[in-house]
Design a protein around this motif. Sequence first.
Motif, PDB file in Angstrom:
ATOM      1  N   LEU A 107      23.393  14.093  15.885  1.00  0.00           N
ATOM      2  CA  LEU A 107      23.951  15.178  15.088  1.00  0.00           C
ATOM      3  C   LEU A 107      23.805  14.931  13.594  1.00  0.00           C
ATOM      4  O   LEU A 107      24.329  15.703  12.789  1.00  0.00           O
ATOM      5  CB  LEU A 107      25.435  15.372  15.420  1.00  0.00           C
ATOM      6  CG  LEU A 107      25.778  15.748  16.855  1.00  0.00           C
ATOM      7  CD1 LEU A 107      27.267  16.030  17.001  1.00  0.00           C
ATOM      8  CD2 LEU A 107      24.958  16.944  17.328  1.00  0.00           C
ATOM      9  N   LEU A 108      23.059  13.899  13.212  1.00  0.00           N
ATOM     10  CA  LEU A 108      22.947  13.515  11.811  1.00  0.00           C
ATOM     11  C   LEU A 108      21.512  13.189  11.436  1.00  0.00           C
ATOM     12  O   LEU A 108      20.711  12.766  12.279  1.00  0.00           O
ATOM     13  CB  LEU A 108      23.828  12.294  11.525  1.00  0.00           C
ATOM     14  CG  LEU A 108      25.328  12.466  11.768  1.00  0.00           C
ATOM     15  CD1 LEU A 108      25.986  11.114  11.980  1.00  0.00           C
ATOM     16  CD2 LEU A 108      25.972  13.205  10.606  1.00  0.00           C
ATOM     17  N   VAL A 121      24.627  18.869   2.051  1.00  0.00           N
ATOM     18  CA  VAL A 121      25.649  19.411   2.944  1.00  0.00           C
ATOM     19  C   VAL A 121      25.570  20.933   3.047  1.00  0.00           C
ATOM     20  O   VAL A 121      26.226  21.528   3.910  1.00  0.00           O
ATOM     21  CB  VAL A 121      27.050  18.959   2.487  1.00  0.00           C
ATOM     22  CG1 VAL A 121      27.594  19.836   1.366  1.00  0.00           C
ATOM     23  CG2 VAL A 121      28.008  18.904   3.672  1.00  0.00           C
ATOM     24  N   THR A 122      24.742  21.586   2.217  1.00  0.00           N
ATOM     25  CA  THR A 122      24.571  23.032   2.356  1.00  0.00           C
ATOM     26  C   THR A 122      23.676  23.390   3.522  1.00  0.00           C
ATOM     27  O   THR A 122      23.612  24.566   3.911  1.00  0.00           O
ATOM     28  CB  THR A 122      23.984  23.658   1.073  1.00  0.00           C
ATOM     29  OG1 THR A 122      22.636  23.190   0.872  1.00  0.00           O
ATOM     30  CG2 THR A 122      24.819  23.307  -0.151  1.00  0.00           C
ATOM     31  N   LEU A 123      22.988  22.406   4.107  1.00  0.00           N
ATOM     32  CA  LEU A 123      22.034  22.722   5.173  1.00  0.00           C
ATOM     33  C   LEU A 123      22.610  22.757   6.592  1.00  0.00           C
ATOM     34  O   LEU A 123      22.416  23.753   7.301  1.00  0.00           O
ATOM     35  CB  LEU A 123      20.859  21.724   5.157  1.00  0.00           C
ATOM     36  CG  LEU A 123      19.612  22.161   4.401  1.00  0.00           C
ATOM     37  CD1 LEU A 123      19.839  22.028   2.907  1.00  0.00           C
ATOM     38  CD2 LEU A 123      18.405  21.347   4.839  1.00  0.00           C
ATOM     39  N   PRO A 124      23.252  21.681   7.071  1.00  0.00           N
ATOM     40  CA  PRO A 124      23.323  21.426   8.509  1.00  0.00           C
ATOM     41  C   PRO A 124      23.661  22.600   9.410  1.00  0.00           C
ATOM     42  O   PRO A 124      22.840  22.987  10.265  1.00  0.00           O
ATOM     43  CB  PRO A 124      24.381  20.326   8.613  1.00  0.00           C
ATOM     44  CG  PRO A 124      24.241  19.573   7.346  1.00  0.00           C
ATOM     45  CD  PRO A 124      23.975  20.636   6.321  1.00  0.00           C
ATOM     46  N   ASN A 125      24.840  23.205   9.273  1.00  0.00           N
ATOM     47  CA  ASN A 125      25.210  24.241  10.242  1.00  0.00           C
ATOM     48  C   ASN A 125      24.303  25.466  10.160  1.00  0.00           C
ATOM     49  O   ASN A 125      23.906  26.021  11.188  1.00  0.00           O
ATOM     50  CB  ASN A 125      26.686  24.640  10.071  1.00  0.00           C
ATOM     51  CG  ASN A 125      27.105  24.758   8.629  1.00  0.00           C
ATOM     52  OD1 ASN A 125      26.290  24.933   7.739  1.00  0.00           O
ATOM     53  ND2 ASN A 125      28.396  24.654   8.391  1.00  0.00           N
ATOM     54  N   GLN A 311      18.160  17.650  14.028  1.00  0.00           N
ATOM     55  CA  GLN A 311      18.917  17.109  12.897  1.00  0.00           C
ATOM     56  C   GLN A 311      18.413  15.742  12.445  1.00  0.00           C
ATOM     57  O   GLN A 311      18.493  15.412  11.263  1.00  0.00           O
ATOM     58  CB  GLN A 311      20.406  17.034  13.253  1.00  0.00           C
ATOM     59  CG  GLN A 311      21.025  18.412  13.465  1.00  0.00           C
ATOM     60  CD  GLN A 311      22.473  18.454  13.054  1.00  0.00           C
ATOM     61  OE1 GLN A 311      22.809  18.554  11.873  1.00  0.00           O
ATOM     62  NE2 GLN A 311      23.355  18.368  14.027  1.00  0.00           N
ATOM     63  N   THR A 312      17.917  14.947  13.363  1.00  0.00           N
ATOM     64  CA  THR A 312      17.470  13.604  12.993  1.00  0.00           C
ATOM     65  C   THR A 312      16.150  13.621  12.236  1.00  0.00           C
ATOM     66  O   THR A 312      15.919  12.779  11.365  1.00  0.00           O
ATOM     67  CB  THR A 312      17.299  12.732  14.248  1.00  0.00           C
ATOM     68  OG1 THR A 312      16.311  13.327  15.108  1.00  0.00           O
ATOM     69  CG2 THR A 312      18.600  12.595  15.009  1.00  0.00           C
ATOM     70  N   PRO A 316      15.923  16.777   7.820  1.00  0.00           N
ATOM     71  CA  PRO A 316      15.584  16.029   6.599  1.00  0.00           C
ATOM     72  C   PRO A 316      14.164  16.321   6.110  1.00  0.00           C
ATOM     73  O   PRO A 316      13.928  16.418   4.897  1.00  0.00           O
ATOM     74  CB  PRO A 316      15.725  14.562   7.035  1.00  0.00           C
ATOM     75  CG  PRO A 316      16.611  14.591   8.234  1.00  0.00           C
ATOM     76  CD  PRO A 316      16.296  15.876   8.927  1.00  0.00           C
ATOM     77  N   ALA A 317      13.218  16.472   7.054  1.00  0.00           N
ATOM     78  CA  ALA A 317      11.840  16.761   6.660  1.00  0.00           C
ATOM     79  C   ALA A 317      11.730  18.114   5.978  1.00  0.00           C
ATOM     80  O   ALA A 317      10.888  18.297   5.089  1.00  0.00           O
ATOM     81  CB  ALA A 317      10.925  16.711   7.876  1.00  0.00           C
ATOM     82  N   ALA A 318      12.572  19.066   6.384  1.00  0.00           N
ATOM     83  CA  ALA A 318      12.531  20.390   5.761  1.00  0.00           C
ATOM     84  C   ALA A 318      12.796  20.290   4.263  1.00  0.00           C
ATOM     85  O   ALA A 318      12.181  21.013   3.464  1.00  0.00           O
ATOM     86  CB  ALA A 318      13.552  21.312   6.429  1.00  0.00           C
ATOM     87  N   LEU A 319      13.687  19.394   3.859  1.00  0.00           N
ATOM     88  CA  LEU A 319      13.930  19.175   2.438  1.00  0.00           C
ATOM     89  C   LEU A 319      12.774  18.426   1.784  1.00  0.00           C
ATOM     90  O   LEU A 319      12.284  18.807   0.723  1.00  0.00           O
ATOM     91  CB  LEU A 319      15.232  18.398   2.243  1.00  0.00           C
ATOM     92  CG  LEU A 319      16.543  19.157   2.425  1.00  0.00           C
ATOM     93  CD1 LEU A 319      17.721  18.197   2.289  1.00  0.00           C
ATOM     94  CD2 LEU A 319      16.666  20.300   1.424  1.00  0.00           C
ATOM     95  N   GLU A 320      12.347  17.346   2.427  1.00  0.00           N
ATOM     96  CA  GLU A 320      11.280  16.514   1.846  1.00  0.00           C
ATOM     97  C   GLU A 320       9.982  17.292   1.671  1.00  0.00           C
ATOM     98  O   GLU A 320       9.269  17.116   0.671  1.00  0.00           O
ATOM     99  CB  GLU A 320      11.039  15.301   2.739  1.00  0.00           C
ATOM    100  CG  GLU A 320      12.170  14.289   2.733  1.00  0.00           C
ATOM    101  CD  GLU A 320      11.857  13.077   3.591  1.00  0.00           C
ATOM    102  OE1 GLU A 320      11.833  11.964   3.035  1.00  0.00           O
ATOM    103  OE2 GLU A 320      11.638  13.248   4.808  1.00  0.00           O
TER     104      GLU A 320
END
Length: 368
Positions: A107-108, A121-125, A311-312, A316-320
């Motif tokens: 979940l992280l 923190v604006t992304l996850p949900n 999520q794993t 994160p790749a979407a940001l990178e």
Amino acid sequence: MSTHPQVVTVALGAPLEVRQVSTRRPKGNEVRVRVEWTASTPLDVHQALGGLLVVKYPQGLGDGTAGTVVSSGPNARYQVGDKVFGFTWRSNEEKSHQLYCVAPDILLGKVPRGFTMQQAVTLPNNFVTAWHTLTSDVGFELPWPKPNDYVPPELDEWILVWGGSSSTGQFFIQILKWYGYKNIIATAGKQHHDRLQRYGAAACFDYRSGNVGGPISDFLSQQHQGKHNIRYAIDCIGSRAGSVKPIAEVVRSGATVAVLLPVIIADAVDNQKPVYTLDAEEDVAWAEGVEVRGVRTHFWLDNNFLAEKLQTEIMPAALELGMVEPNEQVVVEGRTLLERAQKAIEMLRRREVSGARLVWRVAEEGEE
């Protein structure tokens, strides 16, 4: 066993409280995260003021977590000191409006370099909601990793994103653009149109300008690509009067409509309980042949691939990779954890912010 503070709702419509709850060690693939930033969501309002879904008092709130791993189970992929962010929601232990959150590592994801926890923190949900909706309820492929030569099968179809300036709407549009979709129509306040067009919207319409269906239909009739109807519509607002019924007036037979639940019938106002339904077809005049799907984001873990990767790895790749940008943030200030949480609930209820996320600190600097 030690304890830590957690924000909880204790009765329908009652002021929030802070309770001391047990702090346990993580097991297996779990990690314990010192929550530093969170983002309040409409679900917090729906549960605190409307008792939506299953609320067992006292119930923790919050499902957007960003913080530092302080303890990890023997099989966890993250180690002490890792900066992580995620969509955590299934139990009080996982809720984010508390000093420590214990959750399985799937979940992280790690906060990428160059981004702050406040941004992450604006992304996850809402990122998870957008991806799950597109693949499960709309039926798009979104292959991961994306092949360099990927062309979506639905390339020529028109897609309507109602509520494009919402957090989820922004992610819908950016993900679609990254996968090659071009025929995207968004509704949003005029002040957000430039940003949404930069994100990938071919056209934007102000939903507050009266009968927005007319201008959308006129725009489609002027196109010369052989596809003049909306084939897919995504409702990011879920208001029966404000979005569901207007979408029903625009779409025609053969369209697929995904409505993010719950559908709001009456908003929470002073001394009045909100009214919801989980039936997106109830009391709406849908044209025959329109397929309406109510989106239940919390079922995304039923997909084994997404459970392991979304999520794993993907988030994160979407940001990178620049697939998406973090939402703009409005920081909720307050002297205490409780004050910040309560203030965020009230700001959401009054709809004081448009096009940005309400974020706030949970753990203060140096707090353990």
